[in-house]
Design an enzyme around this catalytic site. Structure first.
Site, PDB file in Angstrom:
ATOM      1  N   LYS A  13       0.832  -1.210   0.000  1.00 26.51           N
ATOM      2  CA  LYS A  13       0.000   0.000   0.000  1.00 26.51           C
ATOM      3  C   LYS A  13       0.868   1.262   0.000  1.00 26.51           C
ATOM      4  CE  LYS A  13      -2.121  -1.221   3.858  1.00 26.51           C
ATOM      5  NZ  LYS A  13      -1.469  -2.515   4.163  1.00 26.51           N
ATOM      6  N   ARG A  88      -9.910   0.401   9.085  1.00 27.70           N
ATOM      7  CA  ARG A  88      -9.458  -0.965   9.308  1.00 27.70           C
ATOM      8  C   ARG A  88     -10.496  -1.769  10.074  1.00 27.70           C
ATOM      9  NH1 ARG A  88      -3.773   0.057   9.160  1.00 27.70           N
ATOM     10  NH2 ARG A  88      -2.517  -1.821   9.244  1.00 27.70           N
ATOM     11  N   ARG A 122      11.372  -6.473   4.415  1.00 31.12           N
ATOM     12  CA  ARG A 122      11.244  -5.003   4.329  1.00 31.12           C
ATOM     13  C   ARG A 122      12.297  -4.323   5.207  1.00 31.12           C
ATOM     14  NH1 ARG A 122       5.629  -2.228   5.360  1.00 31.12           N
ATOM     15  NH2 ARG A 122       5.721  -3.410   7.311  1.00 31.12           N
ATOM     16  N   ARG A 155      11.253  -2.659  10.954  1.00 25.74           N
ATOM     17  CA  ARG A 155      10.187  -2.245  11.858  1.00 25.74           C
ATOM     18  C   ARG A 155       9.980  -3.309  12.939  1.00 25.74           C
ATOM     19  NH1 ARG A 155       5.132  -0.286   8.168  1.00 25.74           N
ATOM     20  NH2 ARG A 155       4.028  -1.558   9.699  1.00 25.74           N
ATOM     21  N   ARG A 166      -0.694  -9.500  13.225  1.00 29.74           N
ATOM     22  CA  ARG A 166      -1.269  -8.519  12.287  1.00 29.74           C
ATOM     23  C   ARG A 166      -2.133  -9.227  11.244  1.00 29.74           C
ATOM     24  NH1 ARG A 166       3.992  -5.964  10.258  1.00 29.74           N
ATOM     25  NH2 ARG A 166       2.730  -4.569   8.986  1.00 29.74           N
TER      26      ARG A 166
HETATM   27  P1  AP5 Z   1       4.773  -1.699   1.816  1.00 31.27           P
HETATM   28  O1  AP5 Z   1       4.460  -0.764   0.685  1.00 31.27           O
HETATM   29  O2  AP5 Z   1       5.558  -1.192   2.956  1.00 31.27           O
HETATM   30  O3  AP5 Z   1       3.409  -2.424   2.331  1.00 31.27           O
HETATM   31  P2  AP5 Z   1       2.187  -1.854   3.155  1.00 31.27           P
HETATM   32  O4  AP5 Z   1       0.964  -2.446   2.546  1.00 31.27           O
HETATM   33  O5  AP5 Z   1       2.272  -0.366   3.266  1.00 31.27           O
HETATM   34  O6  AP5 Z   1       2.456  -2.595   4.529  1.00 31.27           O
HETATM   35  P3  AP5 Z   1       2.386  -2.056   6.025  1.00 31.27           P
HETATM   36  O7  AP5 Z   1       3.125  -3.063   6.847  1.00 31.27           O
HETATM   37  O8  AP5 Z   1       2.825  -0.634   6.107  1.00 31.27           O
HETATM   38  O9  AP5 Z   1       0.882  -2.160   6.298  1.00 31.27           O
HETATM   39  P4  AP5 Z   1       0.205  -2.333   7.632  1.00 31.27           P
HETATM   40  O10 AP5 Z   1      -1.188  -2.116   7.203  1.00 31.27           O
HETATM   41  O11 AP5 Z   1       0.474  -3.577   8.363  1.00 31.27           O
HETATM   42  O12 AP5 Z   1       0.919  -1.250   8.566  1.00 31.27           O
HETATM   43  P5  AP5 Z   1       0.592   0.285   8.897  1.00 31.27           P
HETATM   44  O13 AP5 Z   1       1.842   1.038   8.850  1.00 31.27           O
HETATM   45  O14 AP5 Z   1      -0.564   0.737   8.076  1.00 31.27           O
HETATM   46  O15 AP5 Z   1       5.482  -2.989   1.165  1.00 31.27           O
HETATM   47  C1  AP5 Z   1       5.913  -4.083   1.969  1.00 31.27           C
HETATM   48  C2  AP5 Z   1       7.240  -4.647   1.429  1.00 31.27           C
HETATM   49  O16 AP5 Z   1       7.028  -5.243   0.147  1.00 31.27           O
HETATM   50  C3  AP5 Z   1       8.319  -3.586   1.230  1.00 31.27           C
HETATM   51  O17 AP5 Z   1       9.538  -4.142   1.594  1.00 31.27           O
HETATM   52  C4  AP5 Z   1       8.257  -3.264  -0.277  1.00 31.27           C
HETATM   53  O18 AP5 Z   1       9.499  -2.821  -0.771  1.00 31.27           O
HETATM   54  C5  AP5 Z   1       7.837  -4.618  -0.864  1.00 31.27           C
HETATM   55  N1  AP5 Z   1       6.988  -4.501  -2.051  1.00 31.27           N
HETATM   56  C6  AP5 Z   1       5.999  -3.604  -2.259  1.00 31.27           C
HETATM   57  N2  AP5 Z   1       5.388  -3.808  -3.436  1.00 31.27           N
HETATM   58  C7  AP5 Z   1       5.997  -4.898  -3.984  1.00 31.27           C
HETATM   59  C8  AP5 Z   1       5.800  -5.639  -5.183  1.00 31.27           C
HETATM   60  N3  AP5 Z   1       4.852  -5.345  -6.078  1.00 31.27           N
HETATM   61  N4  AP5 Z   1       6.592  -6.706  -5.419  1.00 31.27           N
HETATM   62  C9  AP5 Z   1       7.545  -7.050  -4.527  1.00 31.27           C
HETATM   63  N5  AP5 Z   1       7.772  -6.394  -3.380  1.00 31.27           N
HETATM   64  C10 AP5 Z   1       7.015  -5.332  -3.094  1.00 31.27           C
HETATM   65  O19 AP5 Z   1       0.079   0.152  10.387  1.00 31.27           O
HETATM   66  C11 AP5 Z   1       0.970  -0.171  11.431  1.00 31.27           C
HETATM   67  C12 AP5 Z   1       0.227  -0.303  12.736  1.00 31.27           C
HETATM   68  O20 AP5 Z   1      -0.408   0.964  13.079  1.00 31.27           O
HETATM   69  C13 AP5 Z   1      -0.923  -1.315  12.801  1.00 31.27           C
HETATM   70  O21 AP5 Z   1      -0.451  -2.622  13.019  1.00 31.27           O
HETATM   71  C14 AP5 Z   1      -1.722  -0.753  13.967  1.00 31.27           C
HETATM   72  O22 AP5 Z   1      -1.115  -1.040  15.191  1.00 31.27           O
HETATM   73  C15 AP5 Z   1      -1.645   0.738  13.744  1.00 31.27           C
HETATM   74  N6  AP5 Z   1      -2.741   1.227  12.878  1.00 31.27           N
HETATM   75  C16 AP5 Z   1      -2.599   1.800  11.640  1.00 31.27           C
HETATM   76  N7  AP5 Z   1      -3.795   2.108  11.114  1.00 31.27           N
HETATM   77  C17 AP5 Z   1      -4.722   1.748  12.040  1.00 31.27           C
HETATM   78  C18 AP5 Z   1      -6.136   1.812  12.080  1.00 31.27           C
HETATM   79  N8  AP5 Z   1      -6.836   2.311  11.056  1.00 31.27           N
HETATM   80  N9  AP5 Z   1      -6.771   1.328  13.175  1.00 31.27           N
HETATM   81  C19 AP5 Z   1      -6.084   0.823  14.210  1.00 31.27           C
HETATM   82  N10 AP5 Z   1      -4.731   0.726  14.244  1.00 31.27           N
HETATM   83  C20 AP5 Z   1      -4.059   1.186  13.179  1.00 31.27           C
HETATM   84 MG    MG Z   2       2.562   0.984   4.888  1.00 33.42          MG
END
Ligand code: AP5
Ligand code: MG
Length: 211
Positions: A13, A88, A122, A155, A166
């Site tokens: 994402k 979410r 990552r 991370r 997660r």
């Molecule tokens: P990346 O682009 O980093 O993936 P992402 O979908 O952004 O993954 P996140 O881990 O950031 O999502 P998340 O939803 O778990 O965490 P968030 O920060 O939102 O890509 C991942 C990897 O793959 C990278 O290494 C990249 O280089 C590689 N890659 C990308 N595209 C590729 C491709 N096409 N091919 C190959 N490789 C590729 O949330 C973190 C925490 O915050 C949550 O766990 C929670 O505690 C809290 N939180 C956030 N939002 C909420 C909410 N709405 N409600 C409650 N708690 C929340």
């Molecule tokens: Mg992200």
């Protein structure tokens, strides 16, 4: 254009949002990035959520909704936004529907096996949050950010135990949002391949007629 990026952890994402925000001229609002910035700056909010993020749990709806409401009221959101990682839960989606009209929900589609590979490989720049993958999207120099020259970090929630937690929470609390938004006829399925450029092309093809 008001877009929501919906998908499991590690789906890519943030990676797509980085190029999409430039192309669409709208801000990228990642609730995860906002929480991590608060933790880094040791704000009151950061102190409340630090342990939750490290364990891979979900921050309570009330806190998250308030933070997004404040962010969406800023003037740069007038032209639209990309919401990444919000909503979410169903209550978050209900709250968002009162704040703004969601025009498209990009549903990131990929296997669980692929997700685990992506999260465990990552690496992140600690000051900018720029993201790499040791195999699929490596930096120019191993372990070093391309622009700031800082050593990359992993991370806390990309460790195996937190990844499992997660994924469980995604399946329980977040996946039901796909049907919730399908009923509103706004879901666009993005097939996420292992090639970041190809996935980008798939994304732009998907939103071509909606810009
Ligand atoms: P990346 O682009 O980093 O993936 P992402 O979908 O952004 O993954 P996140 O881990 O950031 O999502 P998340 O939803 O778990 O965490 P968030 O920060 O939102 O890509 C991942 C990897 O793959 C990278 O290494 C990249 O280089 C590689 N890659 C990308 N595209 C590729 C491709 N096409 N091919 C190959 N490789 C590729 O949330 C973190 C925490 O915050 C949550 O766990 C929670 O505690 C809290 N939180 C956030 N939002 C909420 C909410 N709405 N409600 C409650 N708690 C929340
Ligand atoms: Mg992200």
């Amino acid at each position: 254009m008001n877009l929501v990026f919906l998908g499991p952890p590690g789906a890519g994402k943030g990676t797509i949002a980085k190029v999409a925000k430039e192309a669409l001229g709208v801000p990228h609002i990642s609730t995860g990035d906002l929480f991590r910035a608060n933790i880094k700056n040791e704000t009151e909010l950061g102190k409340r959520v630090k342990e939750i993020l490290a364990s891979g749990g979900l921050v309570p709806d009330e806190i998250t909704i308030k933070m997004v409401e404040n962010r969406l009221s800023e003037s740069d959101c007038e032209k639209g936004y990309i919401l990444d990682g919000f909503p979410r839960t169903i209550p978050q989606a209900e709250a968002l529907s009162k704040m703004s009209n969601v025009e498209g929900v990009i549903n990131f589609v990929l296997s669980e096996e692929e997700i685990i590979k992506r999260l465990s490989g990552r690496r992140m720049c600690p000051s900018t949050g720029r993201t790499y993958h040791i195999l699929f999207n490596p930096p120019k120099v191993e372990g070093i950010d391309d622009e700031t020259g800082e050593p990359l970090i992993q991370r806390d929630d990309d460790k195996p135990e937190a990844i499992r937690h997660r994924l469980e929470l995604y399946n329980e609390a977040t996946a039901p949002l796909i049907d919730y938004y399908k009923a509103k006829d706004v879901v666009l399925d993005l097939i996420c391949t292992n090639d970041p450029k190809e996935t980008e092309d798939n994304f732009f093809a998907l939103i071509k007629d909606r810009k």
